[in-house]
Design a protein around this motif. Sequence first.
Motif, mmCIF file in Angstrom:
data_model
loop_
_atom_site.group_PDB
_atom_site.id
_atom_site.type_symbol
_atom_site.label_atom_id
_atom_site.label_comp_id
_atom_site.label_asym_id
_atom_site.label_seq_id
_atom_site.Cartn_x
_atom_site.Cartn_y
_atom_site.Cartn_z
ATOM 1 N N LEU A 37 0.841 -1.199 0.000
ATOM 2 C CA LEU A 37 0.000 0.000 0.000
ATOM 3 C C LEU A 37 0.873 1.243 0.000
ATOM 4 C CD1 LEU A 37 -0.235 1.481 3.073
ATOM 5 C CD2 LEU A 37 -1.347 -0.666 3.564
ATOM 6 N N THR A 38 0.369 2.291 -0.596
ATOM 7 C CA THR A 38 1.111 3.548 -0.723
ATOM 8 C C THR A 38 0.280 4.691 -0.162
ATOM 9 O OG1 THR A 38 2.228 2.747 -2.716
ATOM 10 C CG2 THR A 38 2.255 5.123 -2.318
ATOM 11 N N LEU A 39 0.890 5.505 0.694
ATOM 12 C CA LEU A 39 0.230 6.671 1.282
ATOM 13 C C LEU A 39 0.853 7.930 0.699
ATOM 14 C CD1 LEU A 39 0.141 5.535 5.026
ATOM 15 C CD2 LEU A 39 -1.628 5.238 3.286
ATOM 16 N N LYS A 40 0.021 8.849 0.271
ATOM 17 C CA LYS A 40 0.520 10.081 -0.333
ATOM 18 C C LYS A 40 0.940 11.110 0.709
ATOM 19 C CE LYS A 40 -2.091 9.564 -4.631
ATOM 20 N NZ LYS A 40 -3.076 10.186 -5.565
ATOM 21 N N ARG A 41 0.418 10.981 1.935
ATOM 22 C CA ARG A 41 0.802 11.877 3.020
ATOM 23 C C ARG A 41 0.505 11.213 4.355
ATOM 24 N NH1 ARG A 41 -3.942 14.711 4.607
ATOM 25 N NH2 ARG A 41 -5.643 14.511 3.108
ATOM 26 N N VAL A 42 0.896 11.846 5.427
ATOM 27 C CA VAL A 42 0.723 11.250 6.746
ATOM 28 C C VAL A 42 -0.758 10.946 6.969
ATOM 29 C CG1 VAL A 42 0.561 13.490 7.904
ATOM 30 C CG2 VAL A 42 1.237 11.474 9.204
ATOM 31 N N SER A 43 -1.030 9.714 7.413
ATOM 32 C CA SER A 43 -2.416 9.260 7.514
ATOM 33 C C SER A 43 -2.607 8.337 8.711
ATOM 34 C CB SER A 43 -2.835 8.503 6.244
ATOM 35 O OG SER A 43 -2.669 9.286 5.091
ATOM 36 N N VAL A 88 -5.166 13.153 8.772
ATOM 37 C CA VAL A 88 -5.276 13.661 10.140
ATOM 38 C C VAL A 88 -5.556 15.164 10.178
ATOM 39 C CG1 VAL A 88 -3.797 11.865 11.078
ATOM 40 C CG2 VAL A 88 -2.766 14.021 10.324
ATOM 41 N N GLY A 89 -5.858 15.756 9.023
ATOM 42 C CA GLY A 89 -6.255 17.164 9.005
ATOM 43 C C GLY A 89 -5.202 18.117 8.482
ATOM 44 N N PRO A 120 -9.926 23.023 12.238
ATOM 45 C CA PRO A 120 -9.374 24.281 11.709
ATOM 46 C C PRO A 120 -8.324 24.860 12.655
ATOM 47 C CG PRO A 120 -11.760 24.242 11.539
ATOM 48 C CD PRO A 120 -11.384 23.079 12.386
ATOM 49 N N LEU A 121 -7.137 25.091 12.136
ATOM 50 C CA LEU A 121 -6.055 25.599 12.978
ATOM 51 C C LEU A 121 -6.387 26.977 13.537
ATOM 52 C CD1 LEU A 121 -2.907 24.519 10.927
ATOM 53 C CD2 LEU A 121 -4.074 23.310 12.774
ATOM 54 N N SER A 122 -7.162 27.749 12.769
ATOM 55 C CA SER A 122 -7.498 29.105 13.211
ATOM 56 C C SER A 122 -8.357 29.109 14.471
ATOM 57 C CB SER A 122 -8.227 29.857 12.095
ATOM 58 O OG SER A 122 -9.408 29.154 11.725
ATOM 59 N N GLU A 167 -3.282 22.573 5.395
ATOM 60 C CA GLU A 167 -4.528 22.014 5.928
ATOM 61 C C GLU A 167 -5.311 21.271 4.845
ATOM 62 O OE1 GLU A 167 -6.765 24.429 8.852
ATOM 63 O OE2 GLU A 167 -5.438 26.056 8.225
ATOM 64 N N TYR A 168 -6.014 20.216 5.280
ATOM 65 C CA TYR A 168 -6.869 19.428 4.390
ATOM 66 C C TYR A 168 -8.270 19.361 5.001
ATOM 67 C CZ TYR A 168 -2.731 17.972 1.837
ATOM 68 O OH TYR A 168 -1.583 17.963 1.080
ATOM 69 N N PRO A 169 -9.116 20.353 4.675
ATOM 70 C CA PRO A 169 -10.456 20.445 5.291
ATOM 71 C C PRO A 169 -11.352 19.240 5.037
ATOM 72 C CG PRO A 169 -9.854 22.497 4.205
ATOM 73 C CD PRO A 169 -8.829 21.493 3.802
ATOM 74 N N LYS A 170 -11.092 18.464 3.989
ATOM 75 C CA LYS A 170 -11.947 17.323 3.674
ATOM 76 C C LYS A 170 -11.566 16.076 4.461
ATOM 77 C CE LYS A 170 -13.128 18.815 -1.012
ATOM 78 N NZ LYS A 170 -13.145 18.433 -2.450
ATOM 79 N N ASP A 171 -10.512 16.146 5.236
ATOM 80 C CA ASP A 171 -10.115 14.993 6.042
ATOM 81 C C ASP A 171 -11.164 14.663 7.083
ATOM 82 O OD1 ASP A 171 -7.813 14.581 4.696
ATOM 83 O OD2 ASP A 171 -6.460 15.234 6.274
ATOM 84 N N LEU A 172 -11.248 13.379 7.413
ATOM 85 C CA LEU A 172 -12.203 12.945 8.431
ATOM 86 C C LEU A 172 -11.883 13.562 9.792
ATOM 87 C CD1 LEU A 172 -14.558 11.094 9.197
ATOM 88 C CD2 LEU A 172 -12.898 9.257 9.591
#
Length: 376
Positions: free
Chosen positions: A71-77, A180-181, A216-218, A207-212
Amino acid sequence: MKKGTYYYQIQETKGTVIPKTGLDYAVTATFQSAKAKFEDNTTRKKAAKLPLKKVFYGHLASNAPTEYYKLTLKRVSYIVIGINTQTMDDEPETYVVTLYNKDGKRMLDWENPDWVKYEEEMDGEADWITDDYANYQGLQTVLEAGTYYVSVSVKKNRDGKIPSTARYGQYKIFANVSGVGVALNLSSKYAEYTGKRIAPPKVSVKEYPKDLYYYPLSELNLEDGYFEKIWNMQTKNNNKVKSIKKIGRYRIGGEMFRPYGVDISNAYAIFTVTPIRGNISRVSSKKPGQVQVSVKKNAQSTGYQIQIARDRKFRKSVKILKTTNIKKTIKGLSHGKKYYIRIRNYKDVKTYYCSDIAVPESIYGKWSKIKTVVCK
């Protein structure tokens, strides 16, 4: 059993008395098709692609007690890998799921529990992929972007052997992956050892707003430098450190790393300190078919990796050797041929990536300048 050739033996049981005239017997072999496709993924090199968020059917057999997936992950998950052996009968066999890094080093493993307790029968089908399952059951961890391997195998005895009572058959495997966001990017991922403190890399956050698991960091009011904490991955608990100096891997990330928790504090990136660039002192050829290589000693390294080839790009007749000595004789070479040689320093370390399992690995420095020699 998977497709193949098998042999069977018939012999008397202990204590049986066979008359001199012998005994007649008849043998009948009956086979029934498994009516399923068997993947040829019994080695890591033949690993089948593991689809994400989809049920995949695997099959273990007596001549194939382990299967591998890639399996391949494109970013930390955040990832959960679970299996279900309830397809076999009412008493599922205990299988073991093992996670490996791209080099085949074991990182984490997990045994499937008694899935009868987790399943609910619906229209004759076992509804085993539930929200509770997807989030809380199975092998769970947070992984950096990259390639990984997963194996499913029959549980072995303490002596490392498969028990004679082991049962084989079909199983379901499911990989649930969620971001993880946020993702952390480092201005640089590597630095050479200098003997002095090394300036940590600059960290940028996306940031990835569509992540489960998006927060929001703000709205979190995080202090400056929240994602710039440094954790030593050569310690079992990834202890926090104030500076980077020794050869090894460091986790750059939030305030606390929890491999089984899921929020932005789990976002991380890995920074590696490597040995210095390799240095060849001398190359020569004193005997037919042999080349002698001398390297400059490096006290911070475990040893030296030597690469020799017939071309400057190191693609033809390549030989790779490791040595802990500063002098090495390479044999079995061709008389009168020109060879290209380069070396690099390496340091053996044990890295704790996502659990209390120490992953042994070698960290390499940059290749030295290329030297040439004509073999006698």
